[in-house]
Design an enzyme around this catalytic site. Structure first.
Site, mmCIF file in Angstrom:
data_model
loop_
_atom_site.group_PDB
_atom_site.id
_atom_site.type_symbol
_atom_site.label_atom_id
_atom_site.label_comp_id
_atom_site.label_asym_id
_atom_site.label_seq_id
_atom_site.Cartn_x
_atom_site.Cartn_y
_atom_site.Cartn_z
ATOM 1 C CG ASN A 25 -2.007 1.173 1.488
ATOM 2 O OD1 ASN A 25 -1.679 2.274 0.347
ATOM 3 N ND2 ASN A 25 -2.567 0.597 2.296
ATOM 4 N NE ARG A 112 -6.350 1.864 -0.364
ATOM 5 C CZ ARG A 112 -6.514 2.961 0.316
ATOM 6 N NH1 ARG A 112 -4.787 3.309 0.866
ATOM 7 N NH2 ARG A 112 -7.152 3.463 -0.166
ATOM 8 C CG HIS A 201 -12.273 3.627 2.633
ATOM 9 N ND1 HIS A 201 -13.151 5.202 3.000
ATOM 10 C CD2 HIS A 201 -11.362 4.206 2.807
ATOM 11 C CE1 HIS A 201 -12.601 5.813 4.069
ATOM 12 N NE2 HIS A 201 -11.489 5.148 3.104
ATOM 13 N NE ARG A 262 -9.265 12.892 2.670
ATOM 14 C CZ ARG A 262 -9.769 11.396 2.684
ATOM 15 N NH1 ARG A 262 -10.761 10.596 2.317
ATOM 16 N NH2 ARG A 262 -8.396 11.248 2.553
ATOM 17 C CD GLU A 405 -8.888 -1.204 3.770
ATOM 18 O OE1 GLU A 405 -8.455 -0.574 4.903
ATOM 19 O OE2 GLU A 405 -8.741 -0.173 3.052
#
Ligand code: AMP
Length: 430
Positions: A25, A112, A201, A262, A405
């Site tokens: 990742n 990823r 996601h 965010r 993940e």
């Protein structure tokens, strides 16, 4: 002398079925990695290289069940110049545990990749064409795709013979109907610039929705789940019978829930207003909404533990930030219940979702009319296992399902490589 094989420099030893997957990742200044043994899906090692390119780079490598498992993490500090050096340093650490990346046991490297646009709805073996398409998507993922590309190139240079598989964060959401995926703006403009809702996601939403079905003892096709991935980034998804039908992030990960830094949803006119009235540049507004908003913008902290601690001490600013966060979450739960029509489960996951009982309690409070309730005792239990936290009588299950993940990426990458092996893809037949 060793004999080069499709899996590296193998000696005269008996052939080994490749069964390991390295998951990478790659962020702009960091690389996270995990090496898994797909025979039992155990983790052999994991690591993180951060602050790449700075004097204070750091690599933390943790051997797990295999290799030097149990020995505890090892750390290197000092400048690691670039992604190439980062991956080489990680490879050295793995080699020190007897898990070198030149091993014939390595079956694939799973990457990823944040943005796969509309083209990639499944894991994909990376070819030059695929890499070009990931590059073409840089304008819609300027922060993420360039780092992912760097990671892929670096890994390719390290093991050019090995299948490299891209697993896209957007893939799970490509099943969204056009009614959910399109913004209500001029179609020509939208299409010319590929403006639509892609969602992110996805690997986590896929994994968690499937695990939730498993927890209920049902097939994914038979359940409708609202997944709440609440980490520093946060997103919700509505999953009907295993297929995503709606998700809260859009063209970029900025849309939707209140996140660590965010804003999530805002009136887009706020942007014009800030430019016209506050004289801010586009880049300044970008930084404001992505880095200085959300919980950190509202109260100065983005860590839910710190926010809860401040609330316990009577801090009103932290309490308001928490309330805004929860209000948005509730709105999405209600909206997604309407989108799905029938909800079988609401699943909480990621850093906040897995660990913050107060967030789960507050998000579900008052939703009894929707068949939702949380049992205080079950909600207080801390565990790394998927579990139900709703009382027996509740019509809709509420679950905590730790996301994974890396495992999902490894599973998808390995399944793809295995499926290609009998056909004898140049680099994977053995
Ligand atoms: P993630 O992006 O999934 O790694 O989640 C990171 C976020 O999870 C942090 O910013 C914290 O807000 C939150 N978090 C992690 N551990 C806890 C905890 N024990 N209690 C509450 N929040 C937590």
């Amino acid at each position: 002398m060793t004999t080069p094989t499709p899996y590296g420099n193998e000696s005269t030893a008996a052939p080994v079925e490749p069964h390991r997957v390295l998951v990478l990742n790659s962020g702009s200044s960091s690389v996270k990695y995990q090496l898994l043994d797909m025979r039992d899906r155990s983790r052999l090692a994991s690591g993180l290289v951060e602050r790449i390119g700075e004097e204070t780079s750091r690599l933390v490598h943790t051997p797990l069940t295999g290799g030097g498992g149990g020995a505890g993490p090892r750390e290197r500090t000092g400048r690691i110049a670039d992604h190439d050096a980062a991956l080489k340093a990680a490879a050295e650490e793995l080699a020190a545990d007897g898990l070198g990346l030149d091993s014939p046991e390595l079956a694939a490297i799973g990457h990823r990749v944040v943005h796969g646009g509309l083209k990639f709805s499944a894991p994909t073996v990376i070819t030059d064409e695929v890499l070009k398409e990931i590059e073409r998507l840089v304008p819609v993922a300027p922060l993420h795709n360039p780092a992912n590309i760097t990671g892929i190139r670096t890994a390719q240079a390290l093991r050019p013979d090995l299948p490299q598989v891209a697993v896209f964060d957007t893939a799970f959401h490509t099943t969204m109907p056009e009614s959910a995926a399109r913004y209500a703006i001029d179609v020509e403009t939208a299409d010319a610039h590929r403006i639509r809702r892609y969602g992110f996601h996805g690997t986590s939403h896929a994994y968690v929705s499937r695990k939730t079905a498993e927890l209920l003892g049902k097939a994914p096709e038979d359940v409708n789940v609202i997944v709440l991935h609440l980490g520093n980034g946060a997103s919700a998804s509505a999953v009907a019978g295993g297929r995503c039908v709606e998700t809260s992030m859009g063209l970029t990960p900025l849309e939707g829930l209140v996140m660590g830094t965010r804003s999530g949803d805002i009136d887009p006119a706020v942007v014009f207003h800030l430019k016209r009235v506050a004289g801010m540049s586009t880049d300044e507004v970008d930084v404001l909404l992505n880095k200085r908003s959300g919980l950190v913008g509202l109260c100065g902290d983005n860590d839910m533990r710190e926010i809860r601690r401040r609330i316990e001490e009577g801090d009103e600013q932290a309490a308001l930030a928490f309330d805004i966060y929860i209000h948005r979450l509730k709105k999405y739960i209600g909206a997604y219940a309407a989108v799905l029509g029938r909800v079988d489960a609401v699943a909480f996951t990621a850093g906040v979702g897995e660990n913050s009982a107060p967030v789960r309690e507050a998000a579900i409070a008052g939703l009894e009319e929707f068949g939702l309730a949380v049992d205080a005792g079950l909600n207080a239990v801390r565990s790394g296992e998927p579990r139900l936290i709703s009382p027996e009588y509740a019509r809709v299950a509420v679950a905590v399902v730790p996301t994974d993940e890396e495992l999902e990426i490894a599973d998808q990458a390995f399944a793809l490589v295995e499926s290609l092996r009998p056909q004898g893809l140049g680099q994977v037949d053995n």
